[in-house]
Design a protein around this motif. Structure first.
Motif, PDB file in Angstrom:
ATOM      1  N   UNK A   1      27.853  -8.879   9.049  1.00 41.30           N
ATOM      2  CA  UNK A   1      28.628  -8.463  10.227  1.00 41.30           C
ATOM      3  C   UNK A   1      27.775  -8.617  11.495  1.00 41.30           C
ATOM      4  N   UNK A   2      28.429  -8.861  12.622  1.00 37.87           N
ATOM      5  CA  UNK A   2      27.714  -9.099  13.882  1.00 37.87           C
ATOM      6  C   UNK A   2      26.824  -7.945  14.289  1.00 37.87           C
ATOM      7  N   UNK A   3      27.185  -6.733  13.911  1.00 38.00           N
ATOM      8  CA  UNK A   3      26.393  -5.580  14.320  1.00 38.00           C
ATOM      9  C   UNK A   3      25.443  -5.096  13.221  1.00 38.00           C
ATOM     10  N   UNK A   4      25.023  -6.030  12.364  1.00 41.21           N
ATOM     11  CA  UNK A   4      24.037  -5.750  11.316  1.00 41.21           C
ATOM     12  C   UNK A   4      22.860  -6.706  11.516  1.00 41.21           C
ATOM     13  N   UNK A   5      21.673  -6.147  11.573  1.00 39.40           N
ATOM     14  CA  UNK A   5      20.444  -6.937  11.714  1.00 39.40           C
ATOM     15  C   UNK A   5      19.655  -6.816  10.419  1.00 39.40           C
ATOM     16  N   UNK A   6      19.375  -7.951   9.780  1.00 41.83           N
ATOM     17  CA  UNK A   6      18.669  -7.948   8.500  1.00 41.83           C
ATOM     18  C   UNK A   6      17.276  -8.540   8.686  1.00 41.83           C
ATOM     19  N   UNK A   7      16.269  -7.767   8.280  1.00 40.62           N
ATOM     20  CA  UNK A   7      14.873  -8.201   8.347  1.00 40.62           C
ATOM     21  C   UNK A   7      14.316  -8.224   6.932  1.00 40.62           C
ATOM     22  N   UNK A   8      13.654  -9.307   6.576  1.00 39.75           N
ATOM     23  CA  UNK A   8      13.047  -9.434   5.251  1.00 39.75           C
ATOM     24  C   UNK A   8      11.607  -8.936   5.309  1.00 39.75           C
ATOM     25  N   UNK A   9      11.230  -8.109   4.344  1.00 38.04           N
ATOM     26  CA  UNK A   9       9.854  -7.615   4.246  1.00 38.04           C
ATOM     27  C   UNK A   9       9.229  -8.195   2.989  1.00 38.04           C
ATOM     28  N   UNK A  10       8.191  -8.999   3.169  1.00 37.13           N
ATOM     29  CA  UNK A  10       7.478  -9.567   2.029  1.00 37.13           C
ATOM     30  C   UNK A  10       6.482  -8.557   1.472  1.00 37.13           C
ATOM     31  N   UNK A  11       6.324  -8.568   0.173  1.00 32.54           N
ATOM     32  CA  UNK A  11       5.509  -7.575  -0.519  1.00 32.54           C
ATOM     33  C   UNK A  11       4.080  -8.035  -0.804  1.00 32.54           C
ATOM     34  N   UNK A  12       3.630  -9.115  -0.184  1.00 32.42           N
ATOM     35  CA  UNK A  12       2.322  -9.707  -0.472  1.00 32.42           C
ATOM     36  C   UNK A  12       1.140  -8.770  -0.249  1.00 32.42           C
ATOM     37  N   UNK A  13       1.226  -7.877   0.697  1.00 32.06           N
ATOM     38  CA  UNK A  13       0.082  -7.042   1.085  1.00 32.06           C
ATOM     39  C   UNK A  13       0.054  -5.679   0.396  1.00 32.06           C
ATOM     40  N   UNK A  14       0.893  -5.502  -0.597  1.00 35.06           N
ATOM     41  CA  UNK A  14       0.954  -4.195  -1.253  1.00 35.06           C
ATOM     42  C   UNK A  14       0.139  -4.229  -2.545  1.00 35.06           C
ATOM     43  N   UNK A  15      -0.933  -3.414  -2.599  1.00 34.74           N
ATOM     44  CA  UNK A  15      -1.768  -3.399  -3.804  1.00 34.74           C
ATOM     45  C   UNK A  15      -1.093  -2.640  -4.938  1.00 34.74           C
ATOM     46  N   UNK A  16      -1.663  -2.729  -6.118  1.00 39.59           N
ATOM     47  CA  UNK A  16      -1.150  -1.949  -7.237  1.00 39.59           C
ATOM     48  C   UNK A  16      -1.268  -0.459  -6.919  1.00 39.59           C
ATOM     49  N   UNK A  17      -0.241   0.281  -7.297  1.00 41.80           N
ATOM     50  CA  UNK A  17      -0.245   1.708  -7.001  1.00 41.80           C
ATOM     51  C   UNK A  17      -1.380   2.394  -7.746  1.00 41.80           C
ATOM     52  N   UNK A  18      -2.114   3.226  -7.014  1.00 48.04           N
ATOM     53  CA  UNK A  18      -3.199   4.017  -7.589  1.00 48.04           C
ATOM     54  C   UNK A  18      -3.274   5.304  -6.773  1.00 48.04           C
ATOM     55  N   UNK A  19      -2.936   6.412  -7.371  1.00 50.32           N
ATOM     56  CA  UNK A  19      -2.915   7.672  -6.644  1.00 50.32           C
ATOM     57  C   UNK A  19      -4.301   8.056  -6.137  1.00 50.32           C
ATOM     58  N   UNK A  20      -5.355   7.589  -6.810  1.00 50.81           N
ATOM     59  CA  UNK A  20      -6.708   7.870  -6.328  1.00 50.81           C
ATOM     60  C   UNK A  20      -6.909   7.288  -4.927  1.00 50.81           C
ATOM     61  N   UNK A  21      -6.383   6.075  -4.691  1.00 49.43           N
ATOM     62  CA  UNK A  21      -6.487   5.460  -3.364  1.00 49.43           C
ATOM     63  C   UNK A  21      -5.718   6.290  -2.351  1.00 49.43           C
ATOM     64  N   UNK A  22      -4.517   6.665  -2.707  1.00 51.46           N
ATOM     65  CA  UNK A  22      -3.695   7.478  -1.804  1.00 51.46           C
ATOM     66  C   UNK A  22      -4.381   8.805  -1.489  1.00 51.46           C
ATOM     67  N   UNK A  23      -4.931   9.472  -2.512  1.00 54.33           N
ATOM     68  CA  UNK A  23      -5.582  10.771  -2.308  1.00 54.33           C
ATOM     69  C   UNK A  23      -6.845  10.652  -1.462  1.00 54.33           C
ATOM     70  N   UNK A  24      -7.616   9.578  -1.674  1.00 62.61           N
ATOM     71  CA  UNK A  24      -8.899   9.426  -0.977  1.00 62.61           C
ATOM     72  C   UNK A  24      -8.754   8.927   0.460  1.00 62.61           C
TER      73      UNK A  24
END
Length: 186
Positions: A35-58
Motif C-alpha cells: 500500500x502507498x502508505x506502507x514503507x518497508x525496510x529490509x534488515x540484513x542479519x549479517x552483523x548479529x553474532x551467535x546469542x550468548x547471555x555471557x556477552x549480554x551480561x558483561x
C-alpha cells in the motif's frame, strides 16, 4: 486508509544470509506492491553474532544486535521471511529472534510471516515452526492469509514477482497486514 500520519513503518527480515537468497529477493519485491502508505525496510542479519547471555551480561548488546533492536523498536510491525532448512527455520533467523526477544522487545509486536521455496510446499514446515516461536514470544502474528510460495525461483525476476496470481495474493496479504496493525493499535 492508514491511521498513520506518514507511512506505516515495516521492518522486513530475510531469514538467510545469502545475497542470492530467495527470501531476500522476495522481500525486495514488496515495496513495489505494498500500500502507498506502507514503507518497508529490509534488515540484513549479517552483523548479529551467535546469542550468548555471557556477552549480554558483561557488555550489553553487541553493535549489530543493538542496531537490529533499534530497527525493531522503530517499526510498526515486522515481516519475517523464512526459507526452510531441514524442516525448520534457518539458524541465523532463530538466533536473531533470540537476541531481539530479550527484555520483552518482541512481545505484542505485529508480525506477518511469509515463506517460499524451490520445492512444491513453499517452506510450510519452517513457517509452522516460526509461527510457534513468535506465538511463544507473545507476538501478534497475522492469522490469515498465510503465504507460502512454492517454486518461488520461477516467480521472481529482477526483484519483481512475475507470476500475476502470486503478486496479487502477496499484495492482498500486505493490505491485510496493514489492517491487522491498525486494528491492534486502536
Amino acid at each position: 486508509m492508514s491511521i498513520y500520519e506518514n507511512k506505516q513503518k515495516i521492518l522486513a527480515i530475510p531469514g538467510s544470509l545469502r545475497e542470492a537468497s530467495l527470501m531476500r529477493h522476495l522481500l525486495r519485491t514488496l515495496p513495489q506492491i505494498a500500500p502507498d502508505d506502507m514503507e518497508i525496510t529490509i534488515f540484513d542479519l549479517h552483523e548479529i553474532p551467535l546469542y550468548n547471555q555471557d556477552i549480554e551480561d558483561a557488555a550489553g548488546f553487541p553493535p549489530g544486535v543493538q542496531a537490529f533492536r533499534d530497527a525493531v523498536s522503530a517499526s510498526d510491525g515486522l515481516i519475517i521471511a523464512t526459507s526452510e532448512y531441514n524442516g525448520s527455520v534457518p539458524g541465523v533467523l532463530k538466533n536473531s529472534i533470540d537476541w531481539a526477544s530479550r527484555q520483552g522487545l518482541l512481545a505484542k509486536r505485529p508480525v506477518a510471516l511469509i515463506s517460499g521455496s524451490p520445492g512444491a510446499l513453499g517452506a510450510t514446515k519452517a513457517q509452522e515452526h516460526l509461527r510457534s516461536i513468535v506465538s511463544h514470544l507473545g507476538m501478534y502474528a497475522l492469522p490469515r492469509p498465510a503465504v507460502a510460495i512454492p517454486k518461488l525461483q520461477d516467480k521472481l525476476e529482477d526483484n519483481k514477482i512475475t507470476d500475476e496470481l502470486t503478486r496479487k495474493f502477496v499484495s492482498q496479504w500486505l493490505e491485510a497486514f496493514q489492517d491487522w496493525i491498525e486494528q491492534l493499535n486502536k
